[in-house]
Design a protein around this motif. Structure first.
Motif: not given
Length: 328
Positions: A126-140
């Motif tokens: 998660l430290q190496r992905v873009s902001g929207w991907v990080k947000t999506l993964v955190n929601i999941v």
């Protein structure tokens, strides 16, 4: 006469008297009394609730562990009879109990290892992905973490069903693999592996989110300096990232051990309320002795031994945290 002799010495203000021991000076000179008693007064309601909620059940558990308490005593036909250490000697002398202890330790150790490794990998990714991907993964992650245990267990029962399971159908599509009709719960190791996967799936989100928050505290300057010195990705993680995260890793590992040693609903629901002997863990074993065999004394003794085992884990955790505090 020199200039030093004609200069009038400056008058210094008198020193302020020190406040008494029970008075705390505020940021603007305001004084508040009871500095030592105030934290305890604020904690008193919480401590009182904990004493009421946990104190009586624990005292009752200890009392039952030293009594002969069965169905006759439960319905009031006979008074409870004190038996001393007979319940403990009966439990400790039973080979089935030790098999359950070993099975529980292996199950908890496997769950903790896979949980910590998966959580660390997700946090690092998660430290190496873009902001929207990080947000999506955190929601999941939050959604899976917030799913009730009974719902998650029901979903996993359907995924690994021998007739309609999605997992068997997906594996059967691989070349040379035929898993149609395979029963994952035909033996203990495979069934416990499925339950372990369920436990890890529910525990990874908390670990990943917590470690992700800890990674934001790792100084980037140290990582860059380690790379300039020739360290690779593993070297940076081992010598820079991991030491900074050590207090969080120790805390999460201890909490995971306590949670995974106390797994009950996943096994109970997955086996339809009647876990077989090869699926018994300490929690379900204590439940069976108390509510199936109707021997509440031995069930309480098993539960008390489980509590003592977990207290040993907490003692190791406290020792590690004190060592970390001394180093810092």
């Amino acid at each position: 006469m020199s200039a030093a002799d004609t200069t009038t010495p400056a008058k210094l203000p008198p020193p302020r008297p020190a406040p008494p021991p029970d008075v705390v000076v505020g940021p603007r000179g305001q004084r508040t009394s009871g500095g030592t008693a105030l934290p305890w007064a604020l904690l008193a309601p919480c401590l009182l609730v904990l004493a009421l909620v946990m104190g009586y059940p624990l005292i009752r558990l200890v009392t039952l562990a030293f009594q002969k308490f069965g169905q006759s005593q439960l319905w009031g036909f006979q008074p409870p009879e004190s038996v001393g250490l007979a319940n403990f000697t009966g439990v400790l002398g039973d080979g089935e109990f030790w098999a359950v202890v070993v099975r529980t330790i292996v199950f908890a150790a496997g769950s903790v290892i896979f949980t910590m490794v998966a959580g660390m990998l997700i946090a690092l990714l998660l430290q190496r992905v873009s902001g929207w991907v990080k947000t999506l993964v955190n929601i999941v992650l939050v959604a899976s973490w917030g799913m009730p245990v009974i719902v998650a267990t029901t979903v996993f029962k359907w995924l690994f069903d021998s007739d309609y399971g999605v997992f068997n159908a997906l594996l059967s599509k691989l070349p040379g693999v035929d898993m149609v009709g395979h029963n994952w719960f035909a033996d203990g190791p495979q069934g416990l592996a499925v339950i372990m996967l369920l436990v890890v799936w529910g525990a990874v989100p908390f670990v990943a989110i917590t470690l992700g928050a800890g990674l934001t505290q790792v100084p980037r300057e140290l990582e860059e300096a380690a790379r300039l010195d020739g360290a690779g990705s593993w070297g940076v993680f081992r010598h820079v990232t991991l030491p900074v995260l050590k207090p969080i890793v120790v805390m999460l590992t201890t909490l995971s051990v306590i949670w995974d040693m106390g797994v009950f609903p996943q096994v109970f629901v997955m086996r339809g309320g009647h876990p077989e002997a090869e699926f018994q863990l300490l929690t379900t074993y204590s439940y069976d002795r108390a509510f199936v065999v109707n021997d509440y004394g031995q069930g309480s003794a098993i539960a008390l031994l489980t509590v003592l085992l977990l207290l040993g884990v907490v003692a190791v955790y406290m020792r590690q945290m004190l060592k970390i505090g001394e180093v810092e």
